[in-house]
Every structure is written in structure tokens, then in C-alpha cells.
Design an enzyme around this catalytic site. Structure first.
Site, PDB file in Angstrom:
ATOM      1  CG  MET A  40      -8.837 -11.353   6.197  1.00  0.00           C
ATOM      2  SD  MET A  40      -8.390 -12.825   5.292  1.00  0.00           S
ATOM      3  CE  MET A  40      -9.671 -13.908   5.883  1.00  0.00           C
TER       4      MET A  40
ATOM      5  CG  HIS B 234      -1.824 -10.132   0.802  1.00  0.00           C
ATOM      6  ND1 HIS B 234      -1.623 -10.430   2.122  1.00  0.00           N
ATOM      7  CD2 HIS B 234      -1.497  -8.828   0.660  1.00  0.00           C
ATOM      8  CE1 HIS B 234      -1.174  -9.361   2.758  1.00  0.00           C
ATOM      9  NE2 HIS B 234      -1.098  -8.374   1.905  1.00  0.00           N
TER      10      HIS B 234
ATOM     11  CB  VAL C 192     -10.676 -10.958   1.650  1.00  0.00           C
ATOM     12  CG1 VAL C 192     -10.899 -12.325   2.280  1.00  0.00           C
ATOM     13  CG2 VAL C 192     -10.681 -11.059   0.129  1.00  0.00           C
TER      14      VAL C 192
HETATM   15  P1  AMP Z   1      -0.205  -4.878   1.907  1.00  0.00           P
HETATM   16  O1  AMP Z   1       0.598  -6.135   1.918  1.00  0.00           O
HETATM   17  O2  AMP Z   1      -0.929  -4.588   3.176  1.00  0.00           O
HETATM   18  O3  AMP Z   1       0.579  -3.683   1.388  1.00  0.00           O
HETATM   19  O4  AMP Z   1      -1.351  -5.115   0.836  1.00  0.00           O
HETATM   20  C1  AMP Z   1      -1.050  -5.484  -0.491  1.00  0.00           C
HETATM   21  C2  AMP Z   1      -2.310  -5.407  -1.306  1.00  0.00           C
HETATM   22  O5  AMP Z   1      -3.297  -6.281  -0.745  1.00  0.00           O
HETATM   23  C3  AMP Z   1      -2.938  -3.997  -1.343  1.00  0.00           C
HETATM   24  O6  AMP Z   1      -3.444  -3.748  -2.645  1.00  0.00           O
HETATM   25  C4  AMP Z   1      -4.048  -4.127  -0.343  1.00  0.00           C
HETATM   26  O7  AMP Z   1      -5.126  -3.238  -0.586  1.00  0.00           O
HETATM   27  C5  AMP Z   1      -4.488  -5.562  -0.556  1.00  0.00           C
HETATM   28  N1  AMP Z   1      -5.200  -6.054   0.632  1.00  0.00           N
HETATM   29  C6  AMP Z   1      -4.768  -6.033   1.909  1.00  0.00           C
HETATM   30  N2  AMP Z   1      -5.717  -6.536   2.733  1.00  0.00           N
HETATM   31  C7  AMP Z   1      -6.773  -6.869   1.946  1.00  0.00           C
HETATM   32  C8  AMP Z   1      -8.058  -7.432   2.193  1.00  0.00           C
HETATM   33  N3  AMP Z   1      -8.468  -7.752   3.426  1.00  0.00           N
HETATM   34  N4  AMP Z   1      -8.870  -7.648   1.136  1.00  0.00           N
HETATM   35  C9  AMP Z   1      -8.475  -7.331  -0.128  1.00  0.00           C
HETATM   36  N5  AMP Z   1      -7.282  -6.804  -0.420  1.00  0.00           N
HETATM   37  C10 AMP Z   1      -6.429  -6.565   0.594  1.00  0.00           C
END
Ligand code: AMP
Length: 291
Positions: free
Chosen positions: A182, A35, A174
Site C-alpha cells: 500500500m 498508516h 501492509v
Molecule cells: P508516508 O505517508 O508515505 O510518508 O508514510 C508514513 C509512514 O507509513 C512511514 O513510516 C511509512 O513507512 C509507513 N507506511 C507507508 N506505507 C506503508 C505500508 N504499506 N505498510 C506499512 N507501513 C507503511
């Protein structure tokens, strides 16, 4: 960093900044470096950075983990501030969905595949909330992670089809030092499952290497990934698929240009993890063992 809760507060806060670029990072919180990478990318590209934290009930199925989804408001606030967020929007569910909410945004075709086939209604929940968040924030750019490859594709299609005046920017996945993508859900992995989950990226990298060595048969690449994950002895695989990078349709053969993605969803205990690898890009580099 200003913290806001209501839509009205958010709109009023952003009003003076609308002449410049606004970058938006929607999240469900329990922030990790994935994030934060989205937030710092937004910081580097935009004059004003808005992030939201909202665990969207509409995208969880009846037997999914909405009730136990991890939350850490004070930790998230610190992290967002450190990442350079200007405005952190943390609405309550009742502030987002009106009584009798009856409008669903549905992207056809792209949602028939991968997670769309395994989580009925999930992407309708995603596109509906993303549409609402984009309409409220009105950003110039919105940042999404490549880790959720299908989500990124579906949001891009919605924005294109419905003429949202925003540019969707993709940010690379990431990873932990052993390569595990992650995820807020990683915290729920038992020690043994945490170690086993590293097989997902090892499998994806093995298939990437096989593709680089000339293998074009999608089934062979998929089997390489599946075999590696099976080796952990702890995973229940929802799917491993090799799909066209744009349409997400299953492939028989990958073109030499590698415009394909291998995507995985697997459960370790009660934790469902997803990951993917793009065959037309270098494999992710990681050397360390489990942190
Ligand atoms: P979430 O809180 O899981 O809904 O994720 C919010 C945003 O963070 C989304 O655009 C996800 O694709 C991105 N995201 C979650 N995990 C990762 C990661 N490991 N690397 C890059 N972006 C991420």
C-alpha cells in the site's frame, strides 16, 4: 481526538500526558491501511497516540511529485480518529520551517545506497523533518513502516548517533490483496499499471523462494526479481538490489542466515513505487488477485 496545527498548541496539548508513554506516527497523509497499522500498533503500546500529517517539501527533488502529492484532510481525520489517535497534528509548511532555515541533518553511508543514490538529498530532507518532529512531539516511541526499509534504517541511525531519547519501532508492510505494498501514490496508477505493479512482490517472493531453496548468489536473486518486473512490460526499473540488512551495502553472496534485504524501486508511468523483502523472515502471505 484533538486536532492541532501549531507547535505551541501541540506542546501544550501534550504537557499533561508526559508522565505516561507517548507513541508518535509521522505521515504525509492520504492515509491507507499501512498508516493505520502504524497507528493501531501505537495505540496498543502507548498511553497517548500522536500522529502527524505533513507533506515535507524538503524531501522532494525539483522534478518530483510534491505539487501533486495526494491530500485528503477530512478523510484522513476520520481514519485517524477511527484508528484511536488522540492528537492529530497537521502543521502548515510555514509553521514547520522558519524563514532562513539552514540546518540539515545528514546520515552518512546508509544514504549512499538504494533510494539515496537515486534521489539526491531525499534522506537529508527525511532526517531533518523527522528530527524536528521528534523534537517537537518528544515521544517515547515512534513508529515507522518496513515498506520504507532504508528510511527506517536511516532514522534508526540518526536516533542512535544523535542520542534522541526515543525508541524507533518497525511495523510490517501492509499489502493489497494481490500483494502490492500500500502506498499513497498507488491512486495515481492507471488500471494497466496497477495490474502490472503486482509483479514487484511476485518477483520478490520468487527470489525469497529461490533463497529458501539454497541460492546464495545475490546477482541471481536480483535477476529473478528484475526478470519478473520486466515481464510486466510496463516498468522502468530504478534499481533492484540485494543488500546487507544493516549496512545496506550491496552483497555478492547472501549468508545462510539471510541477513539481507532485496529492495526495488520501479516506475510505472509517472508513479515511482518501492518495495522490499527480508530474507531472514517468512515471505508475505497473500493469495488474492488485484482488488
Ligand atoms: P508516508 O505517508 O508515505 O510518508 O508514510 C508514513 C509512514 O507509513 C512511514 O513510516 C511509512 O513507512 C509507513 N507506511 C507507508 N506505507 C506503508 C505500508 N504499506 N505498510 C506499512 N507501513 C507503511
Amino acid at each position: 481526538m484533538k486536532i492541532v496545527h501549531s507547535k505551541r498548541e501541540l506542546r501544550e496539548t501534550l504537557a499533561p500526558y508526559r508522565a505516561g508513554s507517548i507513541g508518535f506516527v509521522p505521515t504525509m497523509g492520504y492515509l491507507h491501511d499501512g498508516h493505520l497499522s502504524l497507528m493501531s500498533t501505537a495505540r496498543a503500546r502507548c498511553e497517548t497516540v500522536v500522529a502527524s500529517i505533513f507533506v515535507n517539501p524538503l524531501q522532494f527533488g525539483p522534478n518530483e511529485d510534491l505539487d501533486v502529492y495526494p491530500r485528503d484532510t477530512s478523510g484522513d481525520t476520520e481514519k485517524a480518529r477511527d484508528a484511536g489517535v488522540d492528537v492529530l497534528w497537521m502543521p502548515e509548511s510555514a509553521q514547520i520551517y522558519h524563514d532562513g532555515h539552514g540546518t540539515i541533518v545528514k546520515v552518512a553511508h546508509l544514504t549512499d545506497h538504494l533510494c539515496g543514490a537515486h534521489r539526491p538529498g531525499h534522506f537529508d530532507g527525511v532526517t531533518t523533518i523527522v528530527a524536528k518532529l521528534l523534537n517537537t512531539v518528544g515521544p517515547t516511541y515512534a513508529f515507522f513502516g518496513q515498506k520504507d526499509y532504508q528510511q527506517l534504517a536511516v532514522v534508526r541511525r540518526m536516533v542512535r548517533d544523535l542520542d534522541f531519547p526515543v525508541e524507533i519501532a518497525a511495523v510490517p508492510t501492509v499489502r493489497e490483496s494481490d500483494g502490492l505494498a500500500m502506498s499513497s501514490r498507488n491512486v495515481f496508477l492507471s488500471n494497466s499499471d496497477r495490474a502490472a505493479a503486482g509483479e514487484i512482490i511476485r518477483g520478490l517472493c520468487a527470489a525469497h523462494e529461490q533463497f529458501s531453496a539454497g541460492e546464495r548468489r545475490a546477482a541471481r536473486l536480483v535477476e529473478t526479481v528484475s526478470a519478473q518486473i520486466r515481464r510486466s512490460g510496463r516498468a522502468e526499473v530504478d534499481y533492484v538490489e540485494c543488500v546487507d540488512a544493516l549496512t545496506l551495502e550491496g552483497l555478492v553472496e547472501v549468508s545462510p542466515q539471510g541477513d539481507a534485504v532485496i529492495a526495488v524501486a520501479a516506475r510505472f508511468g509517472s508513479v515511482r513505487l518501492i518495495d522490499n523483502i527480508l530474507l531472514d523472515q517468512p515471505a508475505p502471505a497473500f493469495t488474492g488477485s488485484e482488488p
